[in-house]
Design an enzyme around this catalytic site. Structure first.
Site, mmCIF file in Angstrom:
data_model
loop_
_atom_site.group_PDB
_atom_site.id
_atom_site.type_symbol
_atom_site.label_atom_id
_atom_site.label_comp_id
_atom_site.label_asym_id
_atom_site.label_seq_id
_atom_site.Cartn_x
_atom_site.Cartn_y
_atom_site.Cartn_z
ATOM 1 N N THR A 27 56.270 75.961 -1.320
ATOM 2 C CA THR A 27 56.673 75.015 -0.281
ATOM 3 C C THR A 27 58.053 75.327 0.292
ATOM 4 O OG1 THR A 27 57.641 73.476 -1.881
ATOM 5 C CG2 THR A 27 55.300 73.195 -1.367
ATOM 6 N N ASP A 28 58.302 74.732 1.447
ATOM 7 C CA ASP A 28 59.629 74.828 2.046
ATOM 8 C C ASP A 28 60.415 73.569 1.680
ATOM 9 O OD1 ASP A 28 58.703 72.789 3.714
ATOM 10 O OD2 ASP A 28 58.402 74.103 5.434
ATOM 11 N N PHE A 29 61.550 73.376 2.274
ATOM 12 C CA PHE A 29 62.401 72.245 1.890
ATOM 13 C C PHE A 29 61.787 70.890 2.227
ATOM 14 C CE2 PHE A 29 63.552 72.995 6.240
ATOM 15 C CZ PHE A 29 63.865 71.758 6.757
ATOM 16 N N THR A 30 60.717 70.863 3.039
ATOM 17 C CA THR A 30 60.063 69.595 3.382
ATOM 18 C C THR A 30 58.948 69.227 2.404
ATOM 19 O OG1 THR A 30 58.366 70.580 4.799
ATOM 20 C CG2 THR A 30 60.493 70.042 5.838
#
Length: 153
Positions: A27-30
């Protein structure tokens, strides 16, 4: 123990289904799956499809005339996001073999809903990067699974 081996997925008709779990690292930071990781999921789906029909990448490299694959075209459509902890399925369908090209259609799904789809053209190559036709043995193993037109190898 054989129960400890990772799964290579299963077939539903000509469709190969590979379950994958979304981990924090995907995942990314979101908290959504980072776009490039779908490419990784698709790669796993194509590789495990081949593994499940008896075509291992290591075996292809060990042949008298080694063979490998490169992706020459990749068209991805992102429809909905996947999130951390989601249980996904990578659906892979080998459409056809045309000369040196393998045409593949793939989706990433969650609970039957398509999140992402890809159209992939993989090319068979010599280890020096030159295109080459797939071996007769490879075409024979893939042909029964083709969803589109039959091998034109």
């Amino acid at each position: 123990m054989s129960d400890d081996l990772p799964t290579a997925g299963r077939f539903d008709g000509r469709d190969h289904l590979l379950p994958v779990r979304v981990y924090y690292e995907d995942t990314d930071f979101t908290g959504l799956v980072y776009h490039a990781n779908y490419v990784r999921y698709f790669e796993r789906g194509r590789s495990d499809f081949l593994r499940a029909i008896g075509v291992g990448h290591a075996d292809l490299l060990a042949e008298d005339e080694p063979l490998a694959f490169v992706v020459s075209e990749l068209n991805i459509k992102y429809l909905k996001p996947a999130r951390i902890d989601d249980a996904l399925v990578v659906r892979t369908v080998y459409e056809s073999v045309k000369g040196v090209r393998l045409i593949i259609r793939q989706t990433v799904e969650r609970a039957g809903q398509v999140l992402c789809r890809a159209e992939v053209v993989a090319v068979c190559i010599h280890l020096d990067g030159r295109p080459r036709r797939p071996t007769r043995a490879l075409v024979e193993k893939v042909t029964p699974w083709l969803a589109g037109e039959r091998a034109a190898g």
